[in-house]
Design a protein around this motif. Structure first.
Motif, PDB file in Angstrom:
ATOM      1  N   ILE A  28      -4.175  -0.797   6.184  1.00 53.23           N
ATOM      2  CA  ILE A  28      -4.559   0.428   5.461  1.00 53.23           C
ATOM      3  C   ILE A  28      -3.998   1.644   6.170  1.00 53.23           C
ATOM      4  CG2 ILE A  28      -6.481   1.876   4.729  1.00 53.23           C
ATOM      5  CD1 ILE A  28      -8.211  -0.636   4.757  1.00 53.23           C
ATOM      6  N   PHE A  67     -11.267  10.095  10.043  1.00 55.25           N
ATOM      7  CA  PHE A  67     -11.875   9.243   9.015  1.00 55.25           C
ATOM      8  C   PHE A  67     -12.426   7.935   9.564  1.00 55.25           C
ATOM      9  CE2 PHE A  67      -9.291  11.896   6.172  1.00 55.25           C
ATOM     10  CZ  PHE A  67     -10.260  12.226   5.250  1.00 55.25           C
ATOM     11  N   HIS A  68     -12.144   7.650  10.849  1.00 55.34           N
ATOM     12  CA  HIS A  68     -12.642   6.441  11.512  1.00 55.34           C
ATOM     13  C   HIS A  68     -12.235   5.146  10.823  1.00 55.34           C
ATOM     14  CE1 HIS A  68     -14.762   8.603  14.504  1.00 55.34           C
ATOM     15  NE2 HIS A  68     -15.422   9.312  13.614  1.00 55.34           N
ATOM     16  N   ILE A  69     -10.998   5.106  10.332  1.00 53.89           N
ATOM     17  CA  ILE A  69     -10.459   3.825   9.864  1.00 53.89           C
ATOM     18  C   ILE A  69     -10.154   3.017  11.127  1.00 53.89           C
ATOM     19  CG2 ILE A  69      -8.611   2.720   8.538  1.00 53.89           C
ATOM     20  CD1 ILE A  69      -8.260   5.257   7.034  1.00 53.89           C
ATOM     21  N   LEU A 128       0.828  -1.200   0.000  1.00 51.78           N
ATOM     22  CA  LEU A 128       0.000   0.000   0.000  1.00 51.78           C
ATOM     23  C   LEU A 128       0.868   1.258   0.000  1.00 51.78           C
ATOM     24  CD1 LEU A 128      -3.092   0.337   0.107  1.00 51.78           C
ATOM     25  CD2 LEU A 128      -2.785   1.061   2.457  1.00 51.78           C
ATOM     26  N   SER A 161      -7.643  -4.975   5.357  1.00 55.89           N
ATOM     27  CA  SER A 161      -8.442  -4.520   6.488  1.00 55.89           C
ATOM     28  C   SER A 161      -8.451  -5.534   7.636  1.00 55.89           C
ATOM     29  CB  SER A 161      -9.865  -4.219   6.027  1.00 55.89           C
ATOM     30  OG  SER A 161     -10.406  -5.349   5.404  1.00 55.89           O
ATOM     31  N   LEU A 191      -0.964   4.152   5.009  1.00 55.27           N
ATOM     32  CA  LEU A 191      -1.154   5.591   4.832  1.00 55.27           C
ATOM     33  C   LEU A 191      -0.118   6.382   5.636  1.00 55.27           C
ATOM     34  CD1 LEU A 191      -5.055   5.771   4.936  1.00 55.27           C
ATOM     35  CD2 LEU A 191      -3.593   6.308   2.991  1.00 55.27           C
ATOM     36  N   PRO A 198       3.617   6.938  -6.960  1.00 46.96           N
ATOM     37  CA  PRO A 198       3.014   7.866  -7.931  1.00 46.96           C
ATOM     38  C   PRO A 198       2.913   9.301  -7.412  1.00 46.96           C
ATOM     39  CG  PRO A 198       1.562   5.985  -7.497  1.00 46.96           C
ATOM     40  CD  PRO A 198       2.706   5.851  -6.586  1.00 46.96           C
ATOM     41  N   ILE A 199       2.517   9.460  -6.150  1.00 46.85           N
ATOM     42  CA  ILE A 199       2.384  10.820  -5.621  1.00 46.85           C
ATOM     43  C   ILE A 199       3.746  11.496  -5.580  1.00 46.85           C
ATOM     44  CG2 ILE A 199       1.686  12.209  -3.622  1.00 46.85           C
ATOM     45  CD1 ILE A 199      -0.326  10.089  -2.919  1.00 46.85           C
ATOM     46  N   LEU A 214       2.236   1.691  -3.505  1.00 42.52           N
ATOM     47  CA  LEU A 214       1.195   2.086  -4.456  1.00 42.52           C
ATOM     48  C   LEU A 214       0.822   3.549  -4.291  1.00 42.52           C
ATOM     49  CD1 LEU A 214      -1.298  -0.896  -4.644  1.00 42.52           C
ATOM     50  CD2 LEU A 214       0.362  -0.111  -6.329  1.00 42.52           C
ATOM     51  N   LEU A 215       0.852   4.052  -3.059  1.00 46.87           N
ATOM     52  CA  LEU A 215       0.460   5.438  -2.845  1.00 46.87           C
ATOM     53  C   LEU A 215       1.637   6.390  -2.969  1.00 46.87           C
ATOM     54  CD1 LEU A 215      -2.007   5.037   0.135  1.00 46.87           C
ATOM     55  CD2 LEU A 215      -2.569   5.594  -2.213  1.00 46.87           C
ATOM     56  N   PHE A 234      -6.442   9.822  10.277  1.00 46.10           N
ATOM     57  CA  PHE A 234      -7.047   8.612   9.706  1.00 46.10           C
ATOM     58  C   PHE A 234      -7.970   7.900  10.697  1.00 46.10           C
ATOM     59  CE2 PHE A 234      -2.866   8.860   7.419  1.00 46.10           C
ATOM     60  CZ  PHE A 234      -3.404   9.454   6.306  1.00 46.10           C
ATOM     61  N   TYR A 264       4.894  18.473 -22.190  1.00 41.43           N
ATOM     62  CA  TYR A 264       4.333  17.241 -21.649  1.00 41.43           C
ATOM     63  C   TYR A 264       4.986  16.019 -22.287  1.00 41.43           C
ATOM     64  CZ  TYR A 264       0.656  13.679 -21.074  1.00 41.43           C
ATOM     65  OH  TYR A 264      -0.033  12.543 -20.800  1.00 41.43           O
ATOM     66  N   SER A 270       4.993  12.308  -9.151  1.00 40.04           N
ATOM     67  CA  SER A 270       4.263  13.443  -9.748  1.00 40.04           C
ATOM     68  C   SER A 270       4.703  14.757  -9.130  1.00 40.04           C
ATOM     69  CB  SER A 270       2.750  13.296  -9.541  1.00 40.04           C
ATOM     70  OG  SER A 270       2.362  11.979  -9.639  1.00 40.04           O
TER      71      SER A 270
END
Lengths: 352, 426
Positions: free
Chosen positions: B281, B273-275, B217, B372, B285, B224-225, B220-221, B269, B322, B228
């Motif tokens: 997860i 956000f109540h994870i 995870l 989860s 994060l 890319p972030i 994956l997050l 979180f 670009y 970029s």
């Protein structure tokens, strides 16, 4: 993936991750709380999980205070179902629970834990009284005149009590965040503090000054905060035979070839002496259950039944094997009945 | 003429001095490397000497009869019956059979203490895997209790630790040893099981799976972030006070203690956000937040190292900004970015402090299968074992450290290999 789709895809992933995860219903029990009760509740959880094939309860070691805070934050699957505690719930915590909607709380006392003062087996065993402990470790001690307090001047044990050896006072123990430290201050230091008549009299007249005097540990380097890890204290004692260490009985039990427990008021810390309460520094262990969760999260009733069964917390049960000192059999039977019957606290208990 | 001779003399005189200075300097460098290597060697020998024992574990051979009446199960496909079956009766009967002169409650308890408390469930699994065994008798190597394991290993090493053993137990072990019915085997439980409070049943599979899910995870997050952000800042953003401000902040974030990210994760979180607590997860994060600055900084460095001539040539051929970035700069800088990402992941793999705040420091037996499910990670498992009173966890702790270190070594080797293999020099 081109950039045009990349960014929205990312945002979508993050959002969906958050939304789906917050909507998950819980099917396993969540337990938080004391690091002292942790070794016992984890064993019960594991046996329960293996025997029934249901999800094993998840147990977090947050400390007694931290556990109460999480436990009393509210009702619902975002909050823990059970909290372990190495002291009784405080009146302030009970009140907090009530205001946050945690109305019915089931209190379960599971047994006792002894706190030992130990040194390396390479050194001679110590024979201490609680008064010796207080005089050696308190920040302030009585001076020559009655009513006078001076900063702790003692640097060797025989200055505290001529019968003790002429070695430097060096005690490794838990930090203030630990429940073991609270219990050590309350049972060890305060116990010795009360042995001095005029300080005992002070308890009635000026309770806060009494508590400050009796619970404050010296900070001039003679008492060394060694962190929450009791294994580390055992290792340090092995390396330094002149030092003493303060930790839970189960660590003494497991490391009998390395460390030996000091006699307190000529009682050696053993399984039997803690169980019959002749060893003075022992404390009760508890856990607390939210009644409102029993029907919502599956398995709570089963976990409670397993914990309060004779094969777990009985005199010959597997918790005793792990170093927990069981309750006397009559109290145990009564506690098992009230726990299995989900009898909540009434609110008129003598909480501190 | 005389002057140049003088100069030559001077040079000759100073030559040996300069040579000595150079030699000294080299030796300083060697000394520095030696100190570093010595520290690593001490660490490794300490861990390996403590942990090598954990890869082998004591088993006792017993004759087990899968007696239907004793278990109380008639139908092996009925989960209800299986759950209520008295599986411990199998291993207890086998022990009584081996030592048939043992009587009295106390002695029997000591006898049952020879083998692991999970032995009954292991026999259950064995029977379910091969239902034909029901009613049969076979010889099985059964896992010994952790106290027996500690004693037997220390006894084999010549320094026996018998404080938690009774005289009877010592005698039984002697008998078993004489008959060759006790031996050390490879400890496969260490790699196939989740956490346990019984050291002999404890394994790191749950923690490894938790680490894997969390890292997937995170990658994956954060990749890319991070990439970029780096591309925008390097290639598109104007140079002004705002971008300077952002740059200072990113560099600052890279130096923030990781526990702060844990607190942030708890506030955002979990509380907002109540994870649920303790799930990969929320761990992923939080670790994403932590590794982002590292990835942005290394990616920017990789983009910077692409020479301007490439961009100019592409622009000269009529490519848009670009297209320049996507077709030329990004492919050329990707190896550097990947290296940075792997190093960031290795950092995240070894992290435990931020996970403390979000409930991943917990006792979790079941092996997590999804993002989860409650999970813990390898460094946290090490922390939890190091804190356990049971003696046998000391070697388990060191063994888990060895596994974590080998993962880190693999990741860092891959990073070095990638850089060597793919990096271009201009």
């Amino acid at each position: 993936m081109t950039q045009r789709t990349l960014i929205p895809a990312l945002i979508f992933t993050m959002a969906s991750v958050m939304v789906t995860s917050s909507a998950i219903a819980r099917d396993s029990i969540e337990v938080v709380g004391s690091s002292t009760v942790y070794p016992f509740s984890t064993v019960v959880a594991e046996r329960y999980g293996r025997a029934t094939g249901k999800p094993t309860p998840k147990i977090e070691s947050t400390g007694s205070g931290g556990g109460m805070k999480l436990f009393c934050s509210g009702v619902g699957t975002n909050y823990p179902d059970i909290t372990n505690s190495s002291r009784r719930m405080k009146a302030s915590e009970f009140k907090k629970c009530q205001t946050n909607g945690v109305r019915d709380v089931i209190e379960v006392q599971i047994g006792y834990d002894g706190i030992v003062i130990a040194n390396s087996v390479a050194a001679a065993p110590m024979k201490l009284s609680r008064k010796d402990i207080f005089l050696a470790l308190a920040a302030q001690v009585p001076g020559a005149i009655e009513g006078e307090l001076i900063d702790n001047p003692y640097s060797t044990w025989n200055q505290v009590n001529p019968a003790l050896p002429n070695t430097a006072i060096e005690v490794l123990g838990p930090p203030p965040t630990s429940g073991t430290r609270d219990a050590f201050a309350e049972l060890g230091l305060e116990g010795g503090c009360k042995g001095i008549a005029w300080i005992k009299a002070m308890k009635k007249t000026n309770k806060s000054a009494f508590k400050a005097l009796c619970h404050t540990v010296r900070e001039d380097g003679r008492y060394i905060e060694a962190g929450e890890n009791d294994n580390l204290i055992v290792q340090k004692l092995e390396a330094n035979p002149a030092a003493l260490g303060v930790f839970g009985f189960s660590f003494l039990d497991q490391n009998a070839d390395k460390v030996q427990g000091a006699q307190i008021e000529s009682v050696e810390p053993t399984f039997e002496s803690i169980a019959d309460k002749s060893y003075p520094i022992s404390r009760p262990l508890f856990f607390y259950v939210k009644k409102a969760h029993v029907d919502v999260v599956p398995g709570i009733q089963g976990y409670l039944n397993e914990f309060t069964s004779e094969k777990a917390w009985g005199e010959e049960g597997y918790l005793a094997e792990k170093g927990m000192i069981p309750l006397p059999s009559e109290e145990r039977a009564a506690m098992a009945a009230s726990t299995r019957g989900l009898v909540p606290m009434k609110g008129n208990e003598a909480l501190k | 003429m005389t002057e140049s001779v003088n100069n030559l003399d001077k040079i000759k005189q100073s030559l040996s001095r300069r040579n000595r200075a150079e030699k000294r300097f080299r030796w300083y460098g060697r000394l520095a490397i030696f100190i570093g290597l010595a520290a690593v060697m001490v660490l490794f020998t300490d861990i390996i000497s403590k942990g090598h024992g954990a890869f082998r574990i004591t088993y006792i051979e017993l004759e087990v009869t899968y007696d239907q009446d004793r278990i109380g199960v008639e139908n092996l496909t009925d989960p209800e019956q299986l759950a209520n079956g008295n599986w411990e009766a199998l291993s207890k009967a086998a022990l009584r059979n081996e030592f048939n002169d043992v009587s009295g409650r106390r002695d029997k308890r000591k006898l049952y203490g020879l083998i692991s408390s999970g032995a009954g469930f292991d026999l259950k699994d064995r029977l379910l895997a091969n239902p034909l065994l029901l009613g049969e008798t076979e010889k099985v190597w059964i896992l010994a209790d952790d106290d027996i394991d500690t004693y037997y290993k220390s006894w084999l090493d010549g320094e026996s630790y018998a404080a938690r053993m009774s005289a009877k137990q010592l005698q039984w072990i002697d008998e078993l040893h004489a008959q060759g019915k006790i031996r050390l085997q490879f400890n496969s439980n260490l790699f196939t099981r989740g956490d346990s409070r019984e050291p002999e049943q404890a394994g790191i599979r749950g923690a490894v799976m938790g680490s894997l899910l969390t890292l997937i995870l995170t990658l994956l997050l954060s990749f890319p972030i991070g990439v970029s952000a780096a591309i925008y800042l390097e290639e598109f953003a104007p140079r002004n006070r705002w971008t300077d401000f952002i740059e200072v902040n990113i560099n600052n974030l890279a130096a923030v203690p990781s526990i702060i990210f844990g607190l942030l994760g708890l506030a955002i979180f979990i509380n907002f956000f109540h994870i649920p607590r303790s799930v990969p997860i929320v761990g992923g994060l939080v670790l994403t937040l932590m590794t982002l600055p590292t990835i942005i900084i290394t990616s920017r460095a990789a983009i910077k190292s692409v020479p301007p001539s490439i961009r100019e040539a592409a622009l000269g051929m009529g490519a848009s900004k670009y297209q320049v970035v996507l077709h030329h700069v990004l492919p050329l800088s990707l190896p550097g970015m990947l290296t940075g990402a792997i190093i960031g992941m290795a950092q995240a793999l070894g992290e435990s402090a931020p996970l403390l705040m979000i409930g991943m420091v917990a006792f979790i037996v079941d092996i997590p299968a999804g993002f989860s499910d409650p999970a813990t990670v390898l460094p946290v498992q090490i922390f939890l074992w190091a804190d356990s009173p049971e003696r046998a966890f000391i070697e388990k702790t060191s063994a888990a450290i060895m596994v974590l270190l080998s993962f880190l070594i693999i990741m860092n080797t891959v990073a070095v290999w990638l850089r060597k293999r793919l990096e271009r020099r201009w």
